[in-house]
Design an enzyme around this catalytic site. Structure first.
Site: not given
Ligand code: XLS
Ligand code: NI
Ligand code: NI
Length: 441
Positions: A106, A109, A273, A276, A301, A344
């Site tokens: 990001h 980051d 992900e 998720h 992810d 992730d």
């Protein structure tokens, strides 16, 4: 050779090598053998493993009950640019030692956000120049970039879906800068995870306008990036809840529908992900399959949730059985379109040794490698393929084939049913399939 900045952050740790499943060396891969060919491609090519900047370099272990527990030696300088450069040195040292070809980030980051947008942009430019050099020296590439439009309190009501246009515009500016950074670093893809794009209460929400605004926003971002020469793929990362109660990109099916509604199906794919998927009450493999069916399986992810908890625990993958099932979908879909697999995932709050970050990534890479090997073996050596094919054999000839070709009417089904009488019972044989999977683990 490990290329290092001024200092070495992960002292005493060398390059992680593949030593095979009988090795007792915790700092070695047991299954991930980058150059080993599986189903026609090397593992390195299949996975395109990436280090996630936010967890690996920034995640100090804060939770709602207490501050971070990890003292990262790269975050000590009070000068934001110096701190960012140290962090970049640590990032590239880590990825190099892991033998990973990619990283992802990001915007904030990379470097701390400043007081003003222009100052933040200046900081990003500086660190992007530095990263360019790091990429050149190491050969490590950018899998994707993204903008963090969810942490700053200004986004408490959402970013592109915010009820206030001023906030929508601010997130637009941030996404523009993040796209510029991604292009400058030759990023292969660009990700949108709808951080706070959703709502907490319908009472204060105009859902239709918010969703339409997201569609406009994503089109603007796509048009801008294409205008700047970006050739990569955009990914939407579905998530059903957390931080908002109802996230608009609930799951793969919902996100695909939105993309088609916004007219973005040619430029966007999905970044799936694991945790998720499970939060949406799906399995990881289900979400992969939904994306693959739409030709939108873009990236992954990698992590896992905790089946006793209802939030995104972002643990490192270690479930071989589930990963093997997911890799069956992965191989049958011919892998990922444009993306790769980033971790992730974060080490636990009480995993405070620097080497724990390596152990976690080694375990994650090995889990995927082992899953891939199992999936390949099942496809090549078992009768799984023919079992599944035979289950649908009635569509390969006769009326079944006519049906598939769209040549039958409801009346034709009626006639056929009358002629053929009560269908014979056919077992689904789920346990047999499960036993085959187990046999190849
Ligand atoms: C949060 C998301 C986030 C995205 C990138 O749950 O997984 O980390 O991957 O914004
Ligand atoms: Ni994610
Ligand atoms: Ni997540």
């Amino acid at each position: 050779m490990v290329l290092l900045g001024e200092k070495e952050f992960f002292k005493g740790i060398g390059e992680i090598a593949y030593e095979g499943r009988d090795s007792d060396n915790p700092m070695a891969f047991k299954f991930y053998n980058p150059e080993q060919k599986v189903a026609g491609k090397t593992m390195r090519e299949h996975f395109k493993f990436a280090m996630a900047y936010w967890h690996t370099l920034c995640g100090t272990g804060t939770d709602p009950f207490g501050p971070g527990t990890k003292q990262f030696p790269w975050s000590t300088s009070s000068d934001p640019i110096k701190a960012a450069m140290d962090k970049a040195d640590a990032a590239f040292e880590f990825a190099t030692k892991m033998g990973f070809d990619y990283y992802c980030f990001h915007d904030f980051d990379l470097v701390d956000e400043a007081e003003t947008l222009s100052e933040s942009e200046k900081r990003i430019h500086k660190i992007v120049d530095y990263l360019k050099q790091k990429q050149k020296d190491s050969g490590i590439k950018l899998l994707w970039g993204t903008a963090n439009c969810f942490s700053n309190p200004r986004y408490m009501n959402g970013a592109a879906s915010n009820p206030d246009f001023n906030v929508v515009a601010h997130s637009g500016a941030q996404v523009k800068i993040a796209i510029d950074a991604t292009i400058a670093l030759n990023g292969e893809n660009y990700v949108f995870w709808g951080g706070r794009e959703g709502y907490m209460s319908l009472l204060n929400t105009n859902m239709k306008l918010e969703q339409e605004n997201i569609g406009r926003f994503l089109n603007m971002a796509k048009d801008y990036a294409r205008g700047q020469g970006f050739k990569g793929t955009f990914f939407i990362e579905p998530k059903p809840m957390e931080p908002t109660k109802h996230q608009y990109d609930f799951d793969a099916a919902t996100s695909i529908n939105s993309l088609r509604e916004y007219g973005l199906q040619e430029d966007f794919k999905l970044n799936i992900e694991v945790n998720h998927a499970t939060l949406a009450q799906h399995t990881f493999q289900h979400e992969l399959q939904v994306a693959a069916n739409a030709g939108m399986l873009g990236s992954i992810d990698a992590n896992r949730g905790d089946y006793q908890n209802g939030w995104d625990t972002d643990q490192f993958p270690n479930n071989v059985l589930e990963t093997a099932e997911a890799m069956l979908v992965f191989l049958k879909a011919d892998g990922l379109q444009g993306g790769g697999i980033n971790f992730d995932a974060k080490t636990r709050r009480n995993s405070t040794d620097l080497e724990d970050i390596f152990l976690a990534h080694i375990g994650g890479a090995d889990t995927f490698a082992r899953g891939l090997l199992v999936a390949e073996a099942i496809i090549q050596r078992s009768n799984y393929g023919s079992l599944l094919e035979n289950r649908y054999a009635s569509f390969n000839s006769g009326k079944g084939l006519d049906f598939v070709r769209g040549n039958l009417s409801l009346n034709d089904l009626y006639d056929h049913a009358k002629l053929s009488g009560e269908p014979k019972q056919i077992s689904g044989k789920q346990e047999l399939y499960e036993n085959i999977l187990n046999q190849y683990i």
